[in-house]
Design an enzyme around this catalytic site. Structure first.
Site, PDB file in Angstrom:
ATOM      1  N   THR A  54      67.176  61.849  -4.246  1.00 17.09           N
ATOM      2  CA  THR A  54      66.447  60.944  -3.962  1.00 17.09           C
ATOM      3  C   THR A  54      65.616  61.567  -2.937  1.00 17.09           C
ATOM      4  OG1 THR A  54      67.849  60.197  -2.243  1.00 17.09           O
ATOM      5  CG2 THR A  54      68.312  59.306  -4.363  1.00 17.09           C
ATOM      6  N   CYS A  55      64.420  60.741  -2.485  1.00 13.35           N
ATOM      7  CA  CYS A  55      63.721  61.107  -1.494  1.00 13.35           C
ATOM      8  C   CYS A  55      64.375  61.749  -0.150  1.00 13.35           C
ATOM      9  CB  CYS A  55      62.450  60.356  -1.123  1.00 13.35           C
ATOM     10  SG  CYS A  55      63.398  58.736  -0.559  1.00 13.35           S
ATOM     11  N   GLY A 192      50.992  57.563  -8.251  1.00 17.75           N
ATOM     12  CA  GLY A 192      52.138  57.618  -8.777  1.00 17.75           C
ATOM     13  C   GLY A 192      52.344  56.095  -9.706  1.00 17.75           C
TER      14      GLY A 192
END
Length: 423
Positions: A54-55, A192
């Protein structure tokens, strides 16, 4: 069977290093295949594996008969193009109960930058699904993750861990509100169209900005998100030419390289006559070149920059954290008990197979005696004696072998197994 974890997250590694080990969801399958094939087949046949990326974190979970942390570190370091020593200095390695406790805390939102946030649970489920689809998830890791989901559900049901959480998107809105007096007069661009951007659009749309635009590599997906919020969709290729139109830019794509460069932002500022731009880069690796932050009229925030905002109100959640840890401790004990029992499964299977073999032999013998005209009572007596002798043979042989000390230990074991009284 043993379980181990190798990971790095927002508390142990800087953003740019985390970016080297970020895997998009469509990269998980080939990456898992590469990882599993890297283990020596002799000592580590069929290693179970899953990757959560994940980020804020990248974590590898493995299960096998023998632990192989050094090999896992070496493989991940090579995949990210860094020295193993550098990776070790920013990573954590856990095994068995520590690994179980960690994954339960991650699923429950206790290890997130946003304490109590629920998004990580969905990301974990996606990662588990990807591992299942490629055949990398065996019985042990499947149990570990399914139990982590159950623990997370209990934590959210029984505590108020998520009651005061501030999402990354909400934090971005809060910071934008500090720069712009009235968000209703701003034009917002989202780059995005994934889950994080969907969440960000929802939060900004609630402030009723002047306009919303979605720039995405796939125009159809961008249009679908833009339509929900009365915005417009644009192609990613058109972004540099139109960047000057927007006061706020929020970006989160799966690109491996920055898609908003220093030159494009400089040109946009010149066209805006240096009116400020508020930019949020939620991507790992970065979507916006880090040099942009040095520009005088740009306010650029990364996921790490938002940390102090999302941690506000932490004190209000400490009681809930204590409750959650109790639930997690119980979950860890339950999993470790299950894992310990797994080591006896082969022996149990062998015992059952042996008992079935004895039973079949005595049944065949009984049928032959009946066919010869023997009485039923005599046949039943012979069958029961045959089974008893087969079951007792090994124990009796052990009692008559070895030295006095070993015979005494054997006697105690046999007494415990065969002379238990009904209660």
């Amino acid at each position: 069977m043993t379980v181990w974890t190798l990971g790095l997250n927002h508390t142990t590694a800087p953003l740019d290093l985390r970016g080297r080990f970020a895997f998009a969801l469509d990269q998980i399958a080939p990456t898992l295949q590469s990882l599993r094939s890297s283990f020596p087949s002799g000592r580590h046949p069929q290693v179970e594996a899953a990757i959560i990326s994940t980020c804020n974190r990248t974590e590898i979970y493995c299960a096998s008969e023998h632990i192989a942390l050094d090999h896992t570190v070496g493989w991940l370091a090579e995949s990210g193009g860094v020295a193993p020593a550098l990776l070790r200095s920013h990573a954590y390695t856990l095994h068995d109960d520590e690994a179980a406790r960690h994954v339960f805390r991650v699923a429950s939102g206790l290890d997130s930058m946003v304490l109590g946030e629920a998004q990580i649970l969905g990301q974990m489920k996606d990662a588990v699904r990807a591992a299942e689809n490629v055949g990398a998830l065996g019985t042990t890791l499947n149990q570990l993750f399914q139990r982590s989901f159950a623990v997370a559900k209990e934590v959210r049901t029984a505590t108020e861990i998520g009651a005061h959480s501030i999402s990354m998107a909400a934090a971005a809105v809060r910071l934008a509100g500090q720069l712009f007096e009235d968000l209703r007069k701003t034009r917002v661009l989202f780059v995005g169209a994934g889950e994080m951007i969907d969440l960000a659009v929802t939060h900004f749309a609630a402030k009723e900005p002047k306009s919303i635009a979605i720039a995405n590599r796939t125009l159809e997906r961008g249009e679908k998100l833009a339509t929900r919020f009365g915005g417009e969709a644009m192609r990613l290729a058109d972004l540099p030419a139109r960047l000057a139109e927007f006061d706020i830019v929020v970006s989160c794509t799966a690109s491996t390289l920055p898609i908003i460069g220093l030159g494009a932002v400089e040109r946009a500022l010149k066209a805006r006559k240096h009116r400020p731009i508020f930019m949020v880069d939620l991507a790992v690796p970065r979507d916006i070149e880090p040099e942009v932050k040095a520009l005088e009229d740009v306010y650029l925030y990364t996921v790490d920059d938002l940390a102090h905002v999302v941690q506000q109100g932490q004190a209000n959640r400490q009681a809930a954290v204590a409750q959650a840890e109790v639930i997690i401790d119980a979950g860890v004990q339950s999993f470790m008990h299950w894992l310990g029992q797994r080591s006896t499964v082969p022996l149990i299977q062998q015992l059952n197979a042996q008992a079935d073999e004895w039973r079949a032999a005595e049944m065949a013998r009984a049928r032959k005696l009946l066919a010869k005209g023997e009485s039923v009572d005599a046949v039943l007596e012979a069958m029961s004696r045959g089974l008893t002798q087969k079951m007792m043979h090994g124990a009796m042989a052990e009692l008559h072998s070895g030295d006095a000390a070993s015979r005494e230990q054997t006697a105690q074991t046999i007494s415990r197994l065969f002379l238990r009284k009904e209660r």
